[in-house]
Design a protein around this motif. Structure first.
Motif, PDB file in Angstrom:
ATOM      1  N   PRO A 183       1.069  -1.255  -0.051  1.00 36.10           N
ATOM      2  CA  PRO A 183      -0.556   0.015   0.159  1.00 36.10           C
ATOM      3  C   PRO A 183       1.132   1.290   0.281  1.00 36.10           C
ATOM      4  CG  PRO A 183      -0.436  -0.790   1.977  1.00 36.10           C
ATOM      5  CD  PRO A 183       0.725  -1.924   1.336  1.00 36.10           C
ATOM      6  N   ILE A 184       1.886   0.961  -0.109  1.00 33.73           N
ATOM      7  CA  ILE A 184       2.975   2.108  -0.063  1.00 33.73           C
ATOM      8  C   ILE A 184       3.363   2.398  -1.103  1.00 33.73           C
ATOM      9  CG2 ILE A 184       5.152   3.489   1.170  1.00 33.73           C
ATOM     10  CD1 ILE A 184       3.966   1.926   3.879  1.00 33.73           C
ATOM     11  N   ASP A 185       3.817   3.424  -1.692  1.00 29.88           N
ATOM     12  CA  ASP A 185       4.571   4.358  -3.126  1.00 29.88           C
ATOM     13  C   ASP A 185       6.224   4.305  -2.350  1.00 29.88           C
ATOM     14  OD1 ASP A 185       5.692   5.340  -5.040  1.00 29.88           O
ATOM     15  OD2 ASP A 185       3.949   6.225  -6.068  1.00 29.88           O
ATOM     16  N   TYR A 186       6.990   3.360  -2.639  1.00 27.83           N
ATOM     17  CA  TYR A 186       8.671   3.723  -1.583  1.00 27.83           C
ATOM     18  C   TYR A 186       8.857   4.733  -3.051  1.00 27.83           C
ATOM     19  CZ  TYR A 186       7.765   0.624   2.698  1.00 27.83           C
ATOM     20  OH  TYR A 186       7.735   0.951   2.746  1.00 27.83           O
ATOM     21  N   ALA A 187       8.859   4.084  -4.008  1.00 30.87           N
ATOM     22  CA  ALA A 187       9.360   5.564  -5.032  1.00 30.87           C
ATOM     23  C   ALA A 187       9.239   6.378  -5.174  1.00 30.87           C
ATOM     24  CB  ALA A 187       9.192   4.717  -6.802  1.00 30.87           C
ATOM     25  N   ARG A 188       7.713   7.402  -4.803  1.00 27.62           N
ATOM     26  CA  ARG A 188       7.432   8.778  -4.375  1.00 27.62           C
ATOM     27  C   ARG A 188       8.082   9.358  -3.129  1.00 27.62           C
ATOM     28  NH1 ARG A 188       1.085   9.828  -3.445  1.00 27.62           N
ATOM     29  NH2 ARG A 188       0.981   8.246  -1.940  1.00 27.62           N
ATOM     30  N   ARG A 189       7.868   8.445  -2.438  1.00 20.77           N
ATOM     31  CA  ARG A 189       8.858   8.466   0.006  1.00 20.77           C
ATOM     32  C   ARG A 189      10.189   8.690  -1.180  1.00 20.77           C
ATOM     33  NH1 ARG A 189       6.118   5.250   4.617  1.00 20.77           N
ATOM     34  NH2 ARG A 189       4.007   5.581   3.540  1.00 20.77           N
ATOM     35  N   LEU A 237      13.122   8.166  12.295  1.00 21.61           N
ATOM     36  CA  LEU A 237      11.457   8.083  11.472  1.00 21.61           C
ATOM     37  C   LEU A 237      12.219   8.486   9.767  1.00 21.61           C
ATOM     38  CD1 LEU A 237       9.996  11.314  13.162  1.00 21.61           C
ATOM     39  CD2 LEU A 237       9.702   8.339  13.498  1.00 21.61           C
ATOM     40  N   PHE A 238      13.384   9.096   9.094  1.00 19.71           N
ATOM     41  CA  PHE A 238      12.903   8.969   8.210  1.00 19.71           C
ATOM     42  C   PHE A 238      13.324   7.471   7.680  1.00 19.71           C
ATOM     43  CE2 PHE A 238      16.965   7.980   4.873  1.00 19.71           C
ATOM     44  CZ  PHE A 238      16.320   9.075   3.639  1.00 19.71           C
ATOM     45  N   GLN A 239      14.483   6.321   7.796  1.00 19.49           N
ATOM     46  CA  GLN A 239      14.604   5.127   7.738  1.00 19.49           C
ATOM     47  C   GLN A 239      12.583   3.931   8.088  1.00 19.49           C
ATOM     48  OE1 GLN A 239      18.279   2.531   9.078  1.00 19.49           O
ATOM     49  NE2 GLN A 239      18.369   4.368  11.011  1.00 19.49           N
ATOM     50  N   ARG A 240      12.398   4.303   8.525  1.00 28.52           N
ATOM     51  CA  ARG A 240      10.706   4.369   8.857  1.00 28.52           C
ATOM     52  C   ARG A 240      10.162   4.530   7.948  1.00 28.52           C
ATOM     53  NH1 ARG A 240       8.844   1.682  12.941  1.00 28.52           N
ATOM     54  NH2 ARG A 240       6.515   2.845  13.316  1.00 28.52           N
ATOM     55  N   ILE A 241      10.369   6.147   7.148  1.00 27.30           N
ATOM     56  CA  ILE A 241       9.170   6.517   6.687  1.00 27.30           C
ATOM     57  C   ILE A 241       9.747   5.897   4.739  1.00 27.30           C
ATOM     58  CG2 ILE A 241       8.567   8.776   5.042  1.00 27.30           C
ATOM     59  CD1 ILE A 241       8.554   9.503   8.034  1.00 27.30           C
ATOM     60  N   SER A 242      10.824   6.337   4.804  1.00 29.18           N
ATOM     61  CA  SER A 242      11.991   5.995   3.409  1.00 29.18           C
ATOM     62  C   SER A 242      12.026   4.687   2.923  1.00 29.18           C
ATOM     63  CB  SER A 242      12.723   7.011   3.189  1.00 29.18           C
ATOM     64  OG  SER A 242      13.880   6.370   3.728  1.00 29.18           O
ATOM     65  N   GLY A 243      12.035   3.580   4.257  1.00 30.15           N
ATOM     66  CA  GLY A 243      12.354   2.555   3.766  1.00 30.15           C
ATOM     67  C   GLY A 243      14.002   2.043   3.348  1.00 30.15           C
ATOM     68  N   MET A 244      14.848   3.570   3.330  1.00 26.74           N
ATOM     69  CA  MET A 244      16.481   3.922   2.970  1.00 26.74           C
ATOM     70  C   MET A 244      17.306   2.897   4.101  1.00 26.74           C
ATOM     71  SD  MET A 244      16.105   6.596  -0.005  1.00 26.74           S
ATOM     72  CE  MET A 244      14.814   7.924   0.684  1.00 26.74           C
ATOM     73  N   PRO A 245      18.510   2.974   4.176  1.00 26.44           N
ATOM     74  CA  PRO A 245      19.629   3.544   4.805  1.00 26.44           C
ATOM     75  C   PRO A 245      19.706   4.487   5.615  1.00 26.44           C
ATOM     76  CG  PRO A 245      20.808   2.902   2.532  1.00 26.44           C
ATOM     77  CD  PRO A 245      18.918   2.810   2.697  1.00 26.44           C
ATOM     78  N   ALA A 246      20.354   4.914   6.684  1.00 28.22           N
ATOM     79  CA  ALA A 246      20.790   5.565   7.463  1.00 28.22           C
ATOM     80  C   ALA A 246      21.215   6.686   6.663  1.00 28.22           C
ATOM     81  CB  ALA A 246      21.306   4.932   8.774  1.00 28.22           C
ATOM     82  N   HIS A 247      22.245   6.032   5.850  1.00 30.25           N
ATOM     83  CA  HIS A 247      23.668   6.833   4.838  1.00 30.25           C
ATOM     84  C   HIS A 247      23.292   7.834   4.718  1.00 30.25           C
ATOM     85  CE1 HIS A 247      23.978   3.343   2.908  1.00 30.25           C
ATOM     86  NE2 HIS A 247      24.199   4.525   1.746  1.00 30.25           N
ATOM     87  N   LEU A 248      21.943   7.439   3.882  1.00 25.47           N
ATOM     88  CA  LEU A 248      21.127   8.244   2.495  1.00 25.47           C
ATOM     89  C   LEU A 248      20.145   9.105   3.469  1.00 25.47           C
ATOM     90  CD1 LEU A 248      19.584   5.541   0.392  1.00 25.47           C
ATOM     91  CD2 LEU A 248      21.835   7.396   0.147  1.00 25.47           C
ATOM     92  N   SER A 249      20.069   9.381   4.775  1.00 23.64           N
ATOM     93  CA  SER A 249      19.554  10.982   5.471  1.00 23.64           C
ATOM     94  C   SER A 249      20.021  12.166   4.419  1.00 23.64           C
ATOM     95  CB  SER A 249      18.828   9.776   6.471  1.00 23.64           C
ATOM     96  OG  SER A 249      20.327  10.364   6.916  1.00 23.64           O
ATOM     97  N   PRO A 250      19.428  12.926   4.925  1.00 24.94           N
ATOM     98  CA  PRO A 250      20.441  14.457   4.621  1.00 24.94           C
ATOM     99  C   PRO A 250      21.001  14.253   6.029  1.00 24.94           C
ATOM    100  CG  PRO A 250      17.524  14.932   4.900  1.00 24.94           C
ATOM    101  CD  PRO A 250      17.724  13.309   5.399  1.00 24.94           C
ATOM    102  N   ALA A 251      21.887  15.011   5.491  1.00 32.30           N
ATOM    103  CA  ALA A 251      23.301  15.597   6.136  1.00 32.30           C
ATOM    104  C   ALA A 251      23.351  15.982   8.104  1.00 32.30           C
ATOM    105  CB  ALA A 251      24.267  16.269   5.583  1.00 32.30           C
ATOM    106  N   ALA A 252      21.991  16.875   7.548  1.00 31.48           N
ATOM    107  CA  ALA A 252      21.856  16.688   9.019  1.00 31.48           C
ATOM    108  C   ALA A 252      21.802  15.489  10.569  1.00 31.48           C
ATOM    109  CB  ALA A 252      20.619  17.906   9.209  1.00 31.48           C
ATOM    110  N   TYR A 253      21.487  15.178  10.036  1.00 32.85           N
ATOM    111  CA  TYR A 253      21.285  13.958  11.266  1.00 32.85           C
ATOM    112  C   TYR A 253      21.641  12.825  10.311  1.00 32.85           C
ATOM    113  CZ  TYR A 253      17.070  13.808   8.645  1.00 32.85           C
ATOM    114  OH  TYR A 253      15.726  12.776   8.102  1.00 32.85           O
ATOM    115  N   PRO A 291       0.053   4.032   5.106  1.00 33.23           N
ATOM    116  CA  PRO A 291       0.380   3.714   6.189  1.00 33.23           C
ATOM    117  C   PRO A 291       2.066   4.476   6.383  1.00 33.23           C
ATOM    118  CG  PRO A 291      -0.020   1.964   5.318  1.00 33.23           C
ATOM    119  CD  PRO A 291      -0.342   3.031   3.953  1.00 33.23           C
ATOM    120  N   VAL A 292       1.966   4.847   8.137  1.00 30.97           N
ATOM    121  CA  VAL A 292       3.533   4.678   7.896  1.00 30.97           C
ATOM    122  C   VAL A 292       4.390   3.825   6.916  1.00 30.97           C
ATOM    123  CG1 VAL A 292       5.410   5.820   9.340  1.00 30.97           C
ATOM    124  CG2 VAL A 292       3.515   6.911   9.773  1.00 30.97           C
TER     125      VAL A 292
END
Length: 301
Positions: free
Chosen positions: A7-13, A51-67, A110-111
């Protein structure tokens, strides 16, 4: 049985801008509501990364540089943060994630989501089985706080990744806060916010010119807490006067008795609380009207 559609469009996320995910003011509010320790800046960064990992499904190192989390110390912070989750904090973070998605125009997903675990029945999968972990024992070990999460994972014969997953889904309930912890973690401010809105405090303090001490007493709050709440609401505080305002009896008698002005009106003119003006009237012997009408109080000559 076919593979269920997500039910999640991860490409959009993956195309979302995550820079505004769980900003500092939202994190502070969550900590105050839930009693979670605010901690230093890295604790906020880890919460954002989680939260970035939970929402996006992407690994931690791809999150914004600030965190983003890339080095070993920050991975340790992630373990510690996960072990500190409580049901209230986990729910608040999920709500923050949902609110973030809503702000991005994603209101139909859903989240998080995962396919039914029944799809893995009968498969010989690598790694430890999360279902084999004793949740009650996991809670006891985490709440004892005598070992780090890696040691606890070894004691439970599982991996750190599985333990982090289970702690996010089944966080332990914390023991009751002491009075010192209650104040230190901002719960006193949260309680004050629940009792007194910004609009009400503005009316009492700015419009009616009541003192912080008087307002605090009326709402059963600590004056220091109320001062912090006023700062939180961005309500400018009056400066302490170096000289006490002196009320002239002739002026007070004329305005209050002859012109029938209220004590609150006179107090506002003199930049003091109605209670202070009432005390001046008693000191100066000005006959006070009864609380419910215009007849002078018999106790005042």
């Amino acid at each position: 049985m076919g593979w269920p559609e997500s039910p999640i469009d991860y490409a959009r996320r993956r195309r979302i801008d995550y820079d505004q995910l769980l900003i500092a003011t939202d994190w502070k509010q969550i900590c105050r509501r839930t009693g979670a320790p605010l901690g230093r800046e890295h604790r906020h960064q880890v919460a954002r990364n989680l939260l970035f990992q939970r929402i996006s499904g992407m690994p931690a190192h791809l999150s914004p540089a600030a965190y983003t989390i890339t080095d070993t110390p920050r991975r340790t912070y992630l373990n510690e943060f996960t072990a500190s989750l409580t049901p209230a904090l986990a729910d608040a973070l999920d709500n923050a994630a949902q609110a973030f998605l809503d702000d991005q125009g994603i209101r139909d997903e859903p989240v998080t989501w995962h396919p039914p675990t029944s799809l893995m029945d009968g498969l010989d999968l690598p790694g430890p089985d999360p279902a084999a972990v004793d949740i009650e024992l996991m809670h006891e070990l985490v709440m004892a706080a005598q070992s780090n999460i890696s040691t606890i994972a070894e004691q439970l014969a599982t991996s750190v990744e599985v333990l982090r997953h289970l702690l996010q889904r089944h966080p332990p309930s914390p023991p009751p806060l002491t009075a010192h912890q209650f104040r230190a973690r901002g719960r006193a401010i949260a309680a004050a916010q629940a009792a007194l809105s910004r609009e009400e405090l503005t009316r009492l303090y700015c419009d009616e010119r009541r003192s912080l001490g008087e307002i605090a007493e009326g709402f059963g709050l600590n004056r220091i807490t109320l001062t912090r709440l006023a700062n939180e609401y961005a309500i400018p505080l009056r400066r302490h006067r170096t000289a006490r305002t002196v009320i002239d009896r002739t002026w007070l008698y004329d305005q209050y008795v002859h012109h029938q002005r209220s004590l609150a009106d006179l107090a506002q003119e003199k930049a003091m609380s109605p209670a202070n003006m009432r005390r001046w009237a008693k000191i100066l012997g000005v006959p006070l009207r009864s609380r419910g009408g215009s007849r002078p109080e018999s106790a005042i000559d």
